[in-house]
Enzyme design. Structure first.
Site, PDB file in Angstrom:
ATOM      1  N   ARG A 100       0.825  -1.214   0.000  1.00  0.00           N
ATOM      2  CA  ARG A 100       0.000   0.000   0.000  1.00  0.00           C
ATOM      3  C   ARG A 100       0.862   1.270   0.000  1.00  0.00           C
ATOM      4  O   ARG A 100       0.557   2.239   0.688  1.00  0.00           O
ATOM      5  CB  ARG A 100      -0.951  -0.002   1.202  1.00  0.00           C
ATOM      6  CG  ARG A 100      -2.056  -1.040   1.091  1.00  0.00           C
ATOM      7  CD  ARG A 100      -2.982  -0.981   2.270  1.00  0.00           C
ATOM      8  NE  ARG A 100      -2.289  -1.307   3.509  1.00  0.00           N
ATOM      9  CZ  ARG A 100      -2.745  -1.086   4.718  1.00  0.00           C
ATOM     10  NH1 ARG A 100      -3.919  -0.500   4.874  1.00  0.00           N
ATOM     11  NH2 ARG A 100      -2.056  -1.429   5.793  1.00  0.00           N
ATOM     12  N   GLU A 101       1.930   1.251  -0.792  1.00  0.00           N
ATOM     13  CA  GLU A 101       2.814   2.412  -0.835  1.00  0.00           C
ATOM     14  C   GLU A 101       2.092   3.662  -1.324  1.00  0.00           C
ATOM     15  O   GLU A 101       2.363   4.773  -0.838  1.00  0.00           O
ATOM     16  CB  GLU A 101       4.011   2.134  -1.761  1.00  0.00           C
ATOM     17  CG  GLU A 101       4.976   1.068  -1.245  1.00  0.00           C
ATOM     18  CD  GLU A 101       4.575  -0.349  -1.656  1.00  0.00           C
ATOM     19  OE1 GLU A 101       3.392  -0.590  -1.977  1.00  0.00           O
ATOM     20  OE2 GLU A 101       5.450  -1.225  -1.646  1.00  0.00           O
ATOM     21  N   LEU A 102       1.179   3.470  -2.293  1.00  0.00           N
ATOM     22  CA  LEU A 102       0.477   4.647  -2.821  1.00  0.00           C
ATOM     23  C   LEU A 102      -0.398   5.270  -1.733  1.00  0.00           C
ATOM     24  O   LEU A 102      -0.453   6.489  -1.583  1.00  0.00           O
ATOM     25  CB  LEU A 102      -0.369   4.262  -4.046  1.00  0.00           C
ATOM     26  CG  LEU A 102      -1.134   5.420  -4.689  1.00  0.00           C
ATOM     27  CD1 LEU A 102      -0.189   6.524  -5.151  1.00  0.00           C
ATOM     28  CD2 LEU A 102      -1.976   4.934  -5.878  1.00  0.00           C
ATOM     29  N   LYS A 143     -20.167   2.102  -7.334  1.00  0.00           N
ATOM     30  CA  LYS A 143     -19.437   0.880  -7.632  1.00  0.00           C
ATOM     31  C   LYS A 143     -19.090   0.756  -9.103  1.00  0.00           C
ATOM     32  O   LYS A 143     -19.898   1.084  -9.962  1.00  0.00           O
ATOM     33  CB  LYS A 143     -20.274  -0.328  -7.234  1.00  0.00           C
ATOM     34  CG  LYS A 143     -20.121  -0.669  -5.797  1.00  0.00           C
ATOM     35  CD  LYS A 143     -21.088  -1.723  -5.450  1.00  0.00           C
ATOM     36  CE  LYS A 143     -20.557  -2.741  -4.546  1.00  0.00           C
ATOM     37  NZ  LYS A 143     -19.397  -3.466  -4.744  1.00  0.00           N
ATOM     38  N   ARG A 173      -8.297   4.055   0.064  1.00  0.00           N
ATOM     39  CA  ARG A 173      -8.939   3.045   0.903  1.00  0.00           C
ATOM     40  C   ARG A 173      -8.785   1.651   0.284  1.00  0.00           C
ATOM     41  O   ARG A 173      -9.128   1.441  -0.875  1.00  0.00           O
ATOM     42  CB  ARG A 173     -10.395   3.438   1.090  1.00  0.00           C
ATOM     43  CG  ARG A 173     -11.218   2.396   1.635  1.00  0.00           C
ATOM     44  CD  ARG A 173     -11.999   2.746   2.848  1.00  0.00           C
ATOM     45  NE  ARG A 173     -12.492   1.439   3.239  1.00  0.00           N
ATOM     46  CZ  ARG A 173     -12.607   0.998   4.437  1.00  0.00           C
ATOM     47  NH1 ARG A 173     -12.286   1.754   5.429  1.00  0.00           N
ATOM     48  NH2 ARG A 173     -13.039  -0.204   4.670  1.00  0.00           N
ATOM     49  N   CYS A 174      -8.249   0.735   1.067  1.00  0.00           N
ATOM     50  CA  CYS A 174      -8.041  -0.628   0.596  1.00  0.00           C
ATOM     51  C   CYS A 174      -8.760  -1.608   1.509  1.00  0.00           C
ATOM     52  O   CYS A 174      -8.965  -1.321   2.681  1.00  0.00           O
ATOM     53  CB  CYS A 174      -6.552  -0.967   0.615  1.00  0.00           C
ATOM     54  SG  CYS A 174      -5.579   0.141  -0.386  1.00  0.00           S
ATOM     55  N   CYS A 218     -28.526  -0.900   3.425  1.00  0.00           N
ATOM     56  CA  CYS A 218     -28.314   0.539   3.402  1.00  0.00           C
ATOM     57  C   CYS A 218     -28.091   1.049   2.003  1.00  0.00           C
ATOM     58  O   CYS A 218     -26.983   1.285   1.601  1.00  0.00           O
ATOM     59  CB  CYS A 218     -27.175   0.961   4.311  1.00  0.00           C
ATOM     60  SG  CYS A 218     -25.876  -0.233   4.484  1.00  0.00           S
ATOM     61  N   GLU A 225     -32.482   2.641   4.215  1.00  0.00           N
ATOM     62  CA  GLU A 225     -32.029   4.025   4.139  1.00  0.00           C
ATOM     63  C   GLU A 225     -33.070   4.850   3.395  1.00  0.00           C
ATOM     64  O   GLU A 225     -33.405   4.551   2.265  1.00  0.00           O
ATOM     65  CB  GLU A 225     -30.705   4.049   3.380  1.00  0.00           C
ATOM     66  CG  GLU A 225     -30.122   5.416   3.200  1.00  0.00           C
ATOM     67  CD  GLU A 225     -28.827   5.360   2.395  1.00  0.00           C
ATOM     68  OE1 GLU A 225     -27.921   4.609   2.778  1.00  0.00           O
ATOM     69  OE2 GLU A 225     -28.759   6.054   1.380  1.00  0.00           O
ATOM     70  N   HIS A 249     -24.429   9.194   7.861  1.00  0.00           N
ATOM     71  CA  HIS A 249     -23.191   9.446   7.123  1.00  0.00           C
ATOM     72  C   HIS A 249     -22.725  10.889   7.289  1.00  0.00           C
ATOM     73  O   HIS A 249     -21.653  11.251   6.837  1.00  0.00           O
ATOM     74  CB  HIS A 249     -23.369   9.112   5.643  1.00  0.00           C
ATOM     75  CG  HIS A 249     -23.786   7.680   5.441  1.00  0.00           C
ATOM     76  ND1 HIS A 249     -25.103   7.308   5.354  1.00  0.00           N
ATOM     77  CD2 HIS A 249     -23.061   6.542   5.381  1.00  0.00           C
ATOM     78  CE1 HIS A 249     -25.166   5.993   5.219  1.00  0.00           C
ATOM     79  NE2 HIS A 249     -23.940   5.497   5.238  1.00  0.00           N
TER      80      HIS A 249
END
Ligand code: GLN
Ligand code: ZN
Length: 764
Positions: free
Chosen positions: A16-18, A116, A521-522, A649, A671, A700
């Site tokens: 996860r260097e980026l 998505k 985000r991973c 949700c 939701e 949220h």
């Protein structure tokens, strides 16, 4: 000899260097040059890795500092007005403002919407376009990345999202016709392609993944127009690239477009090979996606080789390219980092991006009859056989249970009206009963305690004592503010799938199996490698403890089978439905154990049911059938008096409302607050029979609505539904919120419920 190509490489880096560089840049710890250096170093490392794995043509411009669709919008200057000044003055700041929003020195910019990427767990930023949209080429990212690769001696192929998919994936903010923009967009594409050609690019991979979706006449016309225009421009040769499914009814169109070649997905769309071979014009290159870019299993190389041979018999080795089914963005970088984290046999069954490319090289070697490839093929055969025969994968007891599933397994004892009466007297709840969705704030303290327990700094006994104290505080809090159905707060859970996966047999976890979800985000999806079973109760002790603290009903909290499946890497040696049924049976045992332990309300969360929908409408019914069946298997082992809740949700129900009803939950929480209850329409029109908790506030956002606002929403809902159907709850779990706002919002929510109860008695 056949060419090995790749369509895209995971850009985040094996460690996860980026992500580290992005976040350091956002925190102001490194400057733009530092971020760009880290990015360049990753690109170079990944080109080398691909080349070493045997790839002849490596992708470029597959890299992104945040997201490739945002890159495309930025590249063609589709920048909404609010960000424009910033983007002109400081492009990188403007770019990240579109990605993540920006609140600084009086600037207040929201982020673009995220959604998505097809049916993957990757999320892209949705470009916002309008009828007056202008496009022009801005910056030269694709050209610069191509030139950098070329300077290092790589045969690189730029990846560009195609114009028609770009328009389809964008949102028209004024609801105008997206294809009216084609005439303005195409010159910008032509200019880009011209520059790439000028820089020496022979081929460009032009991604049109929307070609595997249901496309109508207007869509078809757009492809025709776009590719006719690009064919007239001085472009490199275009590899029209499709993935995530078969072309099916879009094949005649795709084959007729004036391009240099076509890439097809032969993993998801294995059956399309013969028709493609019949349909594809003589002179085209055919790129065959033989290795699954969406999963982490080693391939059946014999099967892949057979496909490759069939293709090469028709198009010849010169015009046949071998590739993964899609970009490798969706798998982790390199399995070799897992050598110590898993058993030897599991290790030998898996392939991450690097190993997948090595598989392609073996296939190319076999196709060319290169000496030595037979050894590699044999080794692969052996591993596959060992996996097929492994006692870790196949559990006779699970198979026997699966075989014993019958209609009764997925049916509650009585129909809903009977259950409703039984639950009424068992639970004795007021009208407009109040509850929450399960999690309470996961504070720094909670996360720290978990991390310290994991690293061995805090003993299990101390950690348990900590959790017990948190649960007790949470229960007292809920009693104090007057909620009707309580929860324990989910403090012990890291993630709603991992928590269960860690306790189930058949699941494995990687140390570095990171996959980008969005931006920095991973996620590290669990690997479901074998038959799933439940060695011991998973949630019963904490739920039972929480119930012992109060006379109010304590709701047991579980993640549903479809969601567990959806958010994992799933085995490829049996249908997904089968794996899902196994998870459902394990959860069913948990549900009945909770009931035995005195838990009378049990919620089975299924936030991922909708996102599991197949890309083609025609495939929806089959999916919904087994998804609903699995939920019902997990929920149906209990007595009529036990109340089953479910939670989802998202905000689109109209098209699958009947499937939701078929789940036969006693209560569903959804939701709705952001749409001001508008999406309840679906439930009204459908005459949804059971109880509904339409979320009355949006968790949220840190904003706290007052009681009046929530009471208004409830009145709106009461006007269209029977008030006795209604529950009062937030939109989703509270784990990302802080305590002060949680208290304020829930107090107001309870106030709103009381207001409606009082009004009802007043009028009665
Ligand atoms: N019970 C979970 C929670 O409250 C539900 C999370 C979700 O819907 N994604 O956090
Ligand atoms: Zn939710």
């Amino acid at each position: 000899m056949t060419t090995v190509t790749n369509l895209g490489f995971p850009r985040i880096g094996a460690k996860r260097e980026l992500k580290r560089a992005q976040e350091a840049y956002w925190r102001g710890e490194i400057d733009a040059a530092g971020l760009l250096d880290a990015a360049r170093e990753l690109r170079q490392r990944h080109w080398r890795l691909q080349k070493d794995a045997g790839v002849d043509i490596v992708p470029c411009n597959d890299f992104s500092l945040y997201d490739q669709v945002l890159d495309t919008a930025f590249l063609f200057d589709a920048i909404p007005d609010a960000y424009r000044d910033l983007a002109d003055k400081e492009p990188l700041t403007g770019y990240f403002a579109m990605a993540r929003g920006l609140q600084e020195n009086g600037v207040d910019l929201r982020a673009l919407e995220m959604t998505k990427w097809f049916d993957t767990n990757y999320h892209y930023l949705v470009p916002e376009l309008h009828s007056g949209q202008e496009f022009r080429l801005r910056g030269n990212k694709p050209v610069a990345e191509f030139e950098a690769a070329k300077a290092l001696g790589y045969n690189a192929r730029p990846v560009v999202l195609g114009p028609v998919s770009f328009l389809q994936l964008s949102k028209m903010v004024d609801d105008s016709n997206r294809y009216a923009l084609l005439d303005r967009l195409l010159p910008a594409y032509a200019e880009l392609l011209g520059k790439l050609r000028h820089a020496g690019a022979e081929w460009v991979q032009i991604d049109e993944p929307c070609l595997v979706l249901d496309q109508n006449d207007a869509d078809h016309a757009a492809y025709r127009k776009a590719y006719a225009a690009l064919a007239d421009a001085p472009c490199p040769r275009l590899l029209l690239t499709t993935y995530f499914g078969a072309l099916d009814d879009n094949l005649p169109l795709a084959a007729s477009l004036p391009v240099g070649g076509l890439h097809i997905d032969l993993v998801r769309g294995k059956d399309q090979l013969d028709t493609v071979l019949e349909t594809l014009p003589e002179n085209r290159v055919l790129s065959v996606g033989l290795i699954d870019g969406r999963n982490i299993w080693r391939s059946d190389l014999d099967q892949a080789l057979a496909l490759a041979k069939r293709a090469s018999a028709r198009v010849g080795t010169e015009r046949l390219w071998l590739a993964p089914s899609c970009s490798l963005l969706h798998v982790p970088v390199d399995l070799s980092h897992e050598r110590k984290s898993m058993s030897e046999d599991l290790y030998s069954w898996l392939a991450f991006a690097r190993q997948k490319l090595e598989e392609l090289a073996v296939l190319a070697g076999a196709l060319a009859g290169r000496p030595g490839t037979e050894t590699a093929l044999q080794a692969a055969r052996g591993q596959l056989q060992q996996r097929r025969d492994s006692a870790k994968v196949h559990k006779p007891a699970v198979a026997a249970r699966l075989a014993a599933i019958d209609d009764a397994t997925s049916r509650r004892q009585s129909a809903y009206p009977v259950r409703r009466a039984a639950q009424r007297s068992a639970l004795n709840l007021p009208d407009y009963p109040t509850t929450t969705i399960g999690s309470f704030p996961q504070t720094q303290e909670v996360r720290l305690a978990r991390a310290r327990n994991k690293s061995g700094k805090v003993s299990d006994a101390d950690y348990d004592a900590f959790l017990a104290a948190e649960i007790e505080k949470c229960v007292r809090f809920q009693e104090e503010i007057g909620l009707d159905v309580l929860v324990h707060g989910e403090f012990e859970r890291n993630d709603m799938v991992e928590y269960f996966g860690e306790q189930l047999d058949g699941f494995a976890f990687t140390r570095n199996g990171w996959v980008q979800s969005y931006g920095s985000r991973c996620v590290k999806p669990p690997v479901i490698y074998g038959d799933v079973s439940r060695p011991a109760a998973m949630t019963v002790p904490w739920s039972q403890y929480a119930q012992s603290l109060t006379d109010k009903p304590m709701k047991g909290m579980l993640t549903g089978p479809v969601t567990v499946l959806q958010w994992s890497f799933v085995r490829d040696d049996q249908p997904r439905a089968q794996t899902c049924r196994q998870i459902a049976l394990a959860l069913r045992d948990e549900v009945t154990d909770l009931e035995k332990a005195g838990i009378g309300v049990i919620q089975i969360d299924e936030p991922a049911i909708r996102e599991g929908l197949p890309l083609r409408r025609a495939d929806w019914p089959a999916y919904l059938d087994w998804a609903v069946e699995c939920f019902r298997i997990s929920a149906s082992g209990v007595d009529d008096r036990t109340q089953i809740h479910t939670h989802m949700c998202y905000s689109e129900f109209n098209d699958i409302i009947d499937a939701f009803a078929a789940m036969d939950a006693d209560v569903i929480s959804i939701e709705t607050s952001r749409s001001r209850m508008e999406l309840l329409d679906a439930f009204v029109q459908f005459r949804y029979p059971a109880q509904i908790g339409p979320g009355v506030y949006d968790i949220h956002s840190p904003r706290v609505p007052d009681a009046g606002e929530m009471a208004d929403l409830l009145r709106k809902a009461s006007a269209v539904l029977d008030p006795r159907q209604l529950w009062v709850n937030p939109d989703c779990g509270l784990k990302t919120r802080g305590w002060p706002e949680t208290r304020a919002a829930l107090e107001a929510m309870v106030g709103a419920a009381r207001e409606l109860r009082a009004a009802a008695t007043g009028t009665a």
